[in-house]
Structure formats: C-alpha cells, structure tokens
Design an enzyme around this catalytic site. Sequence first.
Site, mmCIF file in Angstrom:
data_model
loop_
_atom_site.group_PDB
_atom_site.id
_atom_site.type_symbol
_atom_site.label_atom_id
_atom_site.label_comp_id
_atom_site.label_asym_id
_atom_site.label_seq_id
_atom_site.Cartn_x
_atom_site.Cartn_y
_atom_site.Cartn_z
ATOM 1 N N PRO A 11 0.790 -1.228 0.000
ATOM 2 C CG PRO A 11 -0.115 -1.098 2.133
ATOM 3 C CD PRO A 11 0.536 -2.053 1.187
ATOM 4 C CG ASN A 12 -0.144 4.261 1.406
ATOM 5 O OD1 ASN A 12 -1.130 4.848 0.968
ATOM 6 N ND2 ASN A 12 -0.152 3.625 2.562
ATOM 7 N NE ARG A 19 3.867 6.651 1.673
ATOM 8 C CZ ARG A 19 4.287 5.418 1.952
ATOM 9 N NH1 ARG A 19 4.898 4.686 1.034
ATOM 10 N NH2 ARG A 19 4.110 4.934 3.140
ATOM 11 C CE1 TYR A 24 9.107 4.791 2.700
ATOM 12 C CE2 TYR A 24 7.609 6.662 2.791
ATOM 13 C CZ TYR A 24 8.069 5.468 3.318
ATOM 14 O OH TYR A 24 7.497 4.942 4.456
ATOM 15 C CG ASN A 75 8.430 -2.141 0.009
ATOM 16 O OD1 ASN A 75 7.924 -2.273 1.122
ATOM 17 N ND2 ASN A 75 9.015 -1.021 -0.391
ATOM 18 C CB ALA A 78 1.585 -0.046 6.173
ATOM 19 C CG HIS A 81 5.263 -2.395 9.970
ATOM 20 N ND1 HIS A 81 6.565 -2.834 9.987
ATOM 21 C CD2 HIS A 81 5.247 -1.340 9.094
ATOM 22 C CE1 HIS A 81 7.305 -2.065 9.186
ATOM 23 N NE2 HIS A 81 6.525 -1.158 8.627
ATOM 24 C CG ASP A 88 -0.584 -17.520 7.980
ATOM 25 O OD1 ASP A 88 0.459 -17.728 8.629
ATOM 26 O OD2 ASP A 88 -1.696 -17.403 8.516
ATOM 27 C CD GLU A 99 10.528 -7.808 5.247
ATOM 28 O OE1 GLU A 99 10.887 -8.905 5.755
ATOM 29 O OE2 GLU A 99 9.989 -6.901 5.904
ATOM 30 C CG HIS A 101 11.210 -2.573 4.469
ATOM 31 N ND1 HIS A 101 9.841 -2.457 4.447
ATOM 32 C CD2 HIS A 101 11.480 -3.788 5.012
ATOM 33 C CE1 HIS A 101 9.311 -3.540 4.970
ATOM 34 N NE2 HIS A 101 10.278 -4.375 5.317
ATOM 35 C CB ILE A 102 12.332 2.521 -0.107
ATOM 36 C CG1 ILE A 102 11.761 1.761 -1.314
ATOM 37 C CG2 ILE A 102 13.061 3.795 -0.551
ATOM 38 C CD1 ILE A 102 10.567 2.433 -1.962
ATOM 39 C CB SER A 103 12.723 4.135 4.736
ATOM 40 O OG SER A 103 11.711 3.291 5.273
ATOM 41 N NE ARG A 108 10.368 5.803 8.378
ATOM 42 C CZ ARG A 108 9.400 5.632 7.464
ATOM 43 N NH1 ARG A 108 9.527 4.680 6.539
ATOM 44 N NH2 ARG A 108 8.342 6.421 7.464
ATOM 45 N NE ARG A 112 7.244 4.118 9.768
ATOM 46 C CZ ARG A 112 6.125 4.254 9.028
ATOM 47 N NH1 ARG A 112 5.772 3.312 8.204
ATOM 48 N NH2 ARG A 112 5.397 5.345 9.111
#
Length: 147
Positions: A11-12, A19, A24, A75, A78, A81, A88, A99, A101-103, A108, A112
């Site tokens: 999402p996002n 954003r 990001y 990625n 959210a 978390h 599953d 996995e 994550h850009i950040s 943070r 997170r």
Amino acid sequence: MALSIYVLNGPNLNLLGLREPEIYGRQTLDDVCGLCEEGGSELGLNIVFRQSNAEHDLIDWVHEARETAAGIVINPAAYSHTSVALLDALNAFDGPVIEVHISNIHKRENFRHHSYVSARADGVIAGCGVEGYLLALRRLASLCGSP
Ligand code: DQA
C-alpha cells in the site's frame, strides 16, 4: 528460458516519488519497475511487477506465484508490520523470498521495527533506497542459480 520473479509492492507505494520524498526519494513506482526490468534482463530474470493497496491482492499474487514464479521480491509496505495473513501466504510459497524496504525501518518509529514478513524472508534489505530492489534481484538470481 528466463526464470520468472514476482516483484510485489504494498500500500501507498503507488505514490512513490510524491509521498514523503525526504524518506522515499523522488523516483516513481514506474521508475522502479523500469529499473527492475532492466536489472532483471541482465540477470536472466523475467520480472512480473505489481502494486496494490489491498492486502487480498498481495495474498492472491503470492498464491499465483506458487504456480508461476521461481522467487519473490516483496516490499509489503505497512502490511509488513500488521499482516499475519501475508506471512501465511508467503509460508505457502516454496521458493526464495527477499523483503525490501526503501527506508531503514529500524531507524524509524518503533512500530516499524517489527515485520511479520521477516519471519519468512530469506533476506531483508532496508535503507538502500530503490537500489534495494536491484540488490534483491541479484540475490534471487544467485539463490535460483540464474546464469
Ligand atoms: C516501507 C516502510 C514501511 O514502514 C512503510 O509503511 C512503507 C514503505 C519502505 O519501503 O521503506 O509504506 O516498506
């Protein structure tokens, strides 16, 4: 024949570039898709690149990947978390999972710092910007034995 790799985005991430660019960066999701396709072709990988704001889409794509993909870069944004359901689904996928994550999620907010997906991931890349996707593809190519 090129191995198929799913690159799934949560999402996002459709708002990437717009954003919170201080976190990001300014590259858009289309830019990231282009990077993955270019990097993938150099590594002999066929990239299936998708994004959704809906948890069930990500789960359905992981199920689809069971039949069609050698590995997954994800990625989960959210949902990392929050989503036991996504964990599953990934547990039902047999190939390697990286996995991204850009950040750097560990630098943070506390909420997170924990990712359900990390309990399944064969590798986790965080804080390397969108370059993290290329690092993940390189790792998958070596795990899958792509020439
Ligand atoms: C993110 C980090 C998550 O905590 C956040 O919810 C995102 C993006 C990242 O790429 O840094 O949406 O996964």
